[in-house]
Scaffold this motif. Structure first.
Motif, PDB file in Angstrom:
ATOM      1  N   VAL A  58       0.835  -1.201   0.000  1.00 18.14           N
ATOM      2  CA  VAL A  58       0.000   0.000   0.000  1.00 18.14           C
ATOM      3  C   VAL A  58       0.870   1.250   0.000  1.00 18.14           C
ATOM      4  O   VAL A  58       1.814   1.361   0.802  1.00 18.14           O
ATOM      5  N   LEU A  59       0.559   2.181  -0.918  1.00 13.86           N
ATOM      6  CA  LEU A  59       1.239   3.470  -0.973  1.00 13.86           C
ATOM      7  C   LEU A  59       0.284   4.539  -0.435  1.00 13.86           C
ATOM      8  O   LEU A  59      -0.843   4.666  -0.914  1.00 13.86           O
ATOM      9  N   ILE A  60       0.749   5.300   0.562  1.00 14.54           N
ATOM     10  CA  ILE A  60      -0.077   6.379   1.123  1.00 14.54           C
ATOM     11  C   ILE A  60       0.558   7.713   0.749  1.00 14.54           C
ATOM     12  O   ILE A  60       1.729   7.960   1.065  1.00 14.54           O
ATOM     13  N   ALA A  61      -0.202   8.561   0.060  1.00 15.66           N
ATOM     14  CA  ALA A  61       0.249   9.925  -0.262  1.00 15.66           C
ATOM     15  C   ALA A  61      -0.414  10.869   0.734  1.00 15.66           C
ATOM     16  O   ALA A  61      -1.615  11.139   0.644  1.00 15.66           O
ATOM     17  N   GLU A  62       0.335  11.364   1.686  1.00 14.60           N
ATOM     18  CA  GLU A  62      -0.218  12.181   2.776  1.00 14.60           C
ATOM     19  C   GLU A  62       0.877  13.076   3.332  1.00 14.60           C
ATOM     20  O   GLU A  62       1.986  12.612   3.615  1.00 14.60           O
TER      21      GLU A  62
ATOM     22  N   MET B 235      -2.679   6.493   9.960  1.00 15.69           N
ATOM     23  CA  MET B 235      -2.830   5.479   8.916  1.00 15.69           C
ATOM     24  C   MET B 235      -1.896   4.297   9.156  1.00 15.69           C
ATOM     25  O   MET B 235      -2.265   3.144   8.932  1.00 15.69           O
ATOM     26  N   LYS B 236      -0.679   4.591   9.625  1.00 22.39           N
ATOM     27  CA  LYS B 236       0.263   3.495   9.906  1.00 22.39           C
ATOM     28  C   LYS B 236      -0.287   2.585  10.993  1.00 22.39           C
ATOM     29  O   LYS B 236      -0.243   1.350  10.887  1.00 22.39           O
TER      30      LYS B 236
ATOM     31  N   VAL C 270       0.360  13.767  11.539  1.00 21.76           N
ATOM     32  CA  VAL C 270      -0.575  13.075  12.423  1.00 21.76           C
ATOM     33  C   VAL C 270      -1.375  12.043  11.653  1.00 21.76           C
ATOM     34  O   VAL C 270      -1.579  10.910  12.113  1.00 21.76           O
ATOM     35  N   ASN C 271      -1.839  12.425  10.453  1.00 19.75           N
ATOM     36  CA  ASN C 271      -2.600  11.480   9.633  1.00 19.75           C
ATOM     37  C   ASN C 271      -1.737  10.298   9.190  1.00 19.75           C
ATOM     38  O   ASN C 271      -2.228   9.166   9.084  1.00 19.75           O
ATOM     39  N   VAL C 272      -0.462  10.567   8.913  1.00 14.21           N
ATOM     40  CA  VAL C 272       0.456   9.477   8.539  1.00 14.21           C
ATOM     41  C   VAL C 272       0.579   8.484   9.689  1.00 14.21           C
ATOM     42  O   VAL C 272       0.508   7.255   9.515  1.00 14.21           O
ATOM     43  N   MET C 273       0.757   9.031  10.901  1.00 12.78           N
ATOM     44  CA  MET C 273       0.867   8.177  12.076  1.00 12.78           C
ATOM     45  C   MET C 273      -0.405   7.359  12.272  1.00 12.78           C
ATOM     46  O   MET C 273      -0.363   6.158  12.567  1.00 12.78           O
TER      47      MET C 273
ATOM     48  N   ILE D  12       5.134   5.593   2.488  1.00  7.75           N
ATOM     49  CA  ILE D  12       4.597   6.948   2.608  1.00  7.75           C
ATOM     50  C   ILE D  12       5.237   7.867   1.567  1.00  7.75           C
ATOM     51  O   ILE D  12       6.468   7.846   1.374  1.00  7.75           O
ATOM     52  N   ALA D  13       4.403   8.660   0.911  1.00  6.14           N
ATOM     53  CA  ALA D  13       4.867   9.716   0.007  1.00  6.14           C
ATOM     54  C   ALA D  13       4.344  11.051   0.544  1.00  6.14           C
ATOM     55  O   ALA D  13       3.160  11.187   0.827  1.00  6.14           O
TER      56      ALA D  13
END
Length: 599
Positions: A478-482, A491-492, A486-489, A504-505
């Motif tokens: 899964v690639l997350i563009a964010e 989603m992880k 806080v949102n990255v944390m 993460i991108a």
């Protein structure tokens, strides 16, 4: 407006007022000055006739003078220009025909002048139809006289009188002056009217320009308001997403009872804040005319059970008896409508009923009031034993951001948008919301809605699918563009529950680059990012030369509230979207669905 004219009035100003049209004022002025002119001419003519001893002409002139004075007095008392015009034309016609057939027994210059004057006067004063009538009433008899005189030398027992030269001069001069006065007067009125029309046209053009400018400003203001709401929504939803998301994650970790209680309070408060934001955005969408209604297959019974299911616990917490009563005729039947909007309407009504009821009952009823072959009319009602509403406040509760009074707002809270949204949604479908309420006794809100139905039997209820095992997605890349840390944390942590370790991108450009050089099963794309936003990144991905990478499923993660966000997401090539804050199970379901399709 002028003062009312009395019986002794001789002033023109008193018979003119602003309510009369420009043409009517011109007609009244013409009669006023024309009658004065004719009266003076008759006096001079009588003086000339008395010197030449012409009894028949003298009698006719005297009768005309008296008639003119009477009509002048009537005009200055009551400006009934139409009746006076008819009177003058009738008298003039009798004088013309009397001169031709009896008194003079000839058609001379005076007769021709009077006929021309009658023609001009009748058209100007009374319009086309009466102009034709009076013109023919004078011309045809005179033409008949000329034919008769030509054939048989017209002779009657009355000896015709001869007009004295001085009388002829006075009549001809007076007729010419009167004709010139009539034509010049109406010409001036016509020119004045045209000038006024031009001025009105210029003013209208200026008003149109101002209106167009005002509309442009209003449109810009509306656009700015929508942009502001969208931006503020994004800014509010982004931290809310973290709050609700983290709360859900903590609740998934089997917290201690005391921790669970605190987390429930936190989740409830965050959900309330989200509800307020959604109410404002929903109302703005409705007011902007951006609402569309679906016409899809649905099970009304299941829909009502799902709507009310969440309220049963809430009602029990307040010690209320909650009852859902669904007409048996509505069960096992296929309906077509908009389940989202029905949910929104019923949800707001039930939420209000529970909020404003401290003790007693809340009933939700759905009754089939008309059942035909392919249509059914359903009466929905939500009744409570709450605080009720005073009769004089029934209209105010439907106004946006308004409640019955400030005491209610302080005690119960809320935005005051729930009923406004319900009312607008029903009105957009041509429906009315009825209210029956009494303070201290309770309230009942009801509305009727017609549905298209199908005669086919409803399929047997399928047992709910078990919650998918988290390991089902453990194999996914899964690639997350964010760009939000806080949102990255969040989603992880969320994806770790499903045994997924995402890449993460930090922006859209990085997402495109990582997808070019890596292998990913799905992309979770934020929309508002620096360098390159999610829309452009999705378009760049769809343009990749490798078909497999170009067709990688993309789910948009958005906290935006723009009305056309769904269209923009699909137009950029993304497959689906999830609105922040989102429920983990919603994201899980959409990821699983897209990956299985791609597989």
């Amino acid at each position: 407006m002028s003062n009312p004219a009395g019986i002794f009035n001789f002033s023109l100003k008193r018979i003119l007022n602003s309510e009369q049209s420009l043409l009517d004022q011109a007609r009244i002025k013409l009669l006023y000055y024309g009658l004065v002119f004719v009266a003076v001419a008759m006096v001079l003519l009588l003086a000339s006739i008395n010197l030449t001893h012409q009894p028949a002409i003298a009698i006719t002139s005297t009768a005309l003078l008296v008639s003119v004075l009477v009509m002048f007095k009537y005009l200055t008392y009551k400006p009934d220009w139409a009746s006076i015009s008819h009177g003058m034309l009738i008298i003039g016609s009798f004088i013309t025909l009397g001169n031709v057939f009896v008194i003079l027994q000839d058609v001379n210059m005076i007769t021709v002048q009077i006929i021309i004057l009658i023609v001009v006067f009748s058209f100007y004063m009374l319009g086309h139809r009466w102009g034709i009538f009076y013109s023919l009433a004078n011309l045809l008899p005179v033409l008949g006289f000329l034919v008769l005189q030509y054939k048989t030398s017209y002779i009657i027992s009355f000896r015709p009188e001869k007009i004295d030269p001085s009388t002829m001069i006075i009549c001809v001069f007076a007729n010419f002056l009167l004709t010139i006065f009539v034509i010049s007067h109406f010409y001036n009125a016509f020119v004045t009217n045209m000038r006024q029309l031009k001025n009105v046209g210029d003013e209208q053009s200026q008003l149109n320009s101002k209106l167009e400018l005002a509309m442009q400003k209003a449109e810009k203001s509306s656009h700015a308001k929508s942009e502001f709401l969208s931006t503020m929504s994004h800014e509010i939803r982004t931290p809310l997403n973290a709050v609700i998301g983290m709360t859900n994650l903590l609740l998934m970790n089997s917290p201690r009872p005391d921790q669970k209680e605190n987390l429930d309070i936190l989740k409830f408060s965050a959900a309330n804040l989200l509800s307020i934001v959604n109410d404002v955005l929903d109302f703005n969408k409705i007011e902007s005319g951006k609402v569309s209604f679906e016409h899809i297959r649905m099970d009304l019974t299941d829909l009502l059970n799902n709507i009310c299911g969440g309220f049963i616990i809430k009602a029990e917490e307040k010690g209320l008896l909650f009852k859902l009563d669904i007409d048996s005729r509505l069960k096992n039947k296929v309906f077509f409508g908009d389940p989202t909007r029905i949910t929104q309407i019923i949800f707001n009504l039930v939420s209000n009923a529970i909020k404003f009821t401290q003790q007693g009952n809340v009933w939700v009823r759905a009754t089939c009031v008309e059942d035909r072959h392919n249509t059914s009319t359903v009466l929905f009602s939500v009744k409570d034993t709450g605080i009720g509403i005073a009769q004089n406040n029934l209209q105010a509760i439907f106004e946006p951001f308004a409640q019955e009074n400030i005491t209610v707002t302080r005690q119960y809270g809320g935005t005051g948008l729930g009923l406004a949204i319900v009312k607008r949604l029903l009105e957009l479908q041509g429906l009315q919301l009825s209210v029956n309420s009494k303070p201290g006794v309770g309230s009942e809100f009801s509305f009727s809605m017609a549905f298209e139905t199908s005669t086919e039997a409803v399929e047997a209820a399928v047992a709910p699918k078990p919650v998918p095992d988290a390991n089902d997605l453990s194999h996914l890349q899964v690639l997350i563009a964010e760009d939000n840390i806080v949102n990255v944390m969040l989603m992880k942590k969320l994806l770790s529950k499903w045994k997924i370790v995402p890449t993460i991108a930090e922006n859209g450009a990085m997402a495109v680059q990582k997808l070019q050089y890596g292998n990913f099963d799905i992309v979770l794309m934020d929309l508002q990012m620096p360098v390159m936003d999610g829309f452009e990144a999705a378009r760049e991905i769809r343009r990749l030369t490798d078909p497999k990478k170009a067709n990688t499923p993309i789910i948009a993660l958005t906290a935006s509230a723009l009305f056309d966000i769904q269209e923009q997401v699909y137009a950029s090539g993304m497959n689906n979207y999830v609105s922040k804050p989102f429920k983990p199970e919603d994201l899980f379901e959409k990821m699983q669905s897209l990956v299985s399709i791609a597989g």
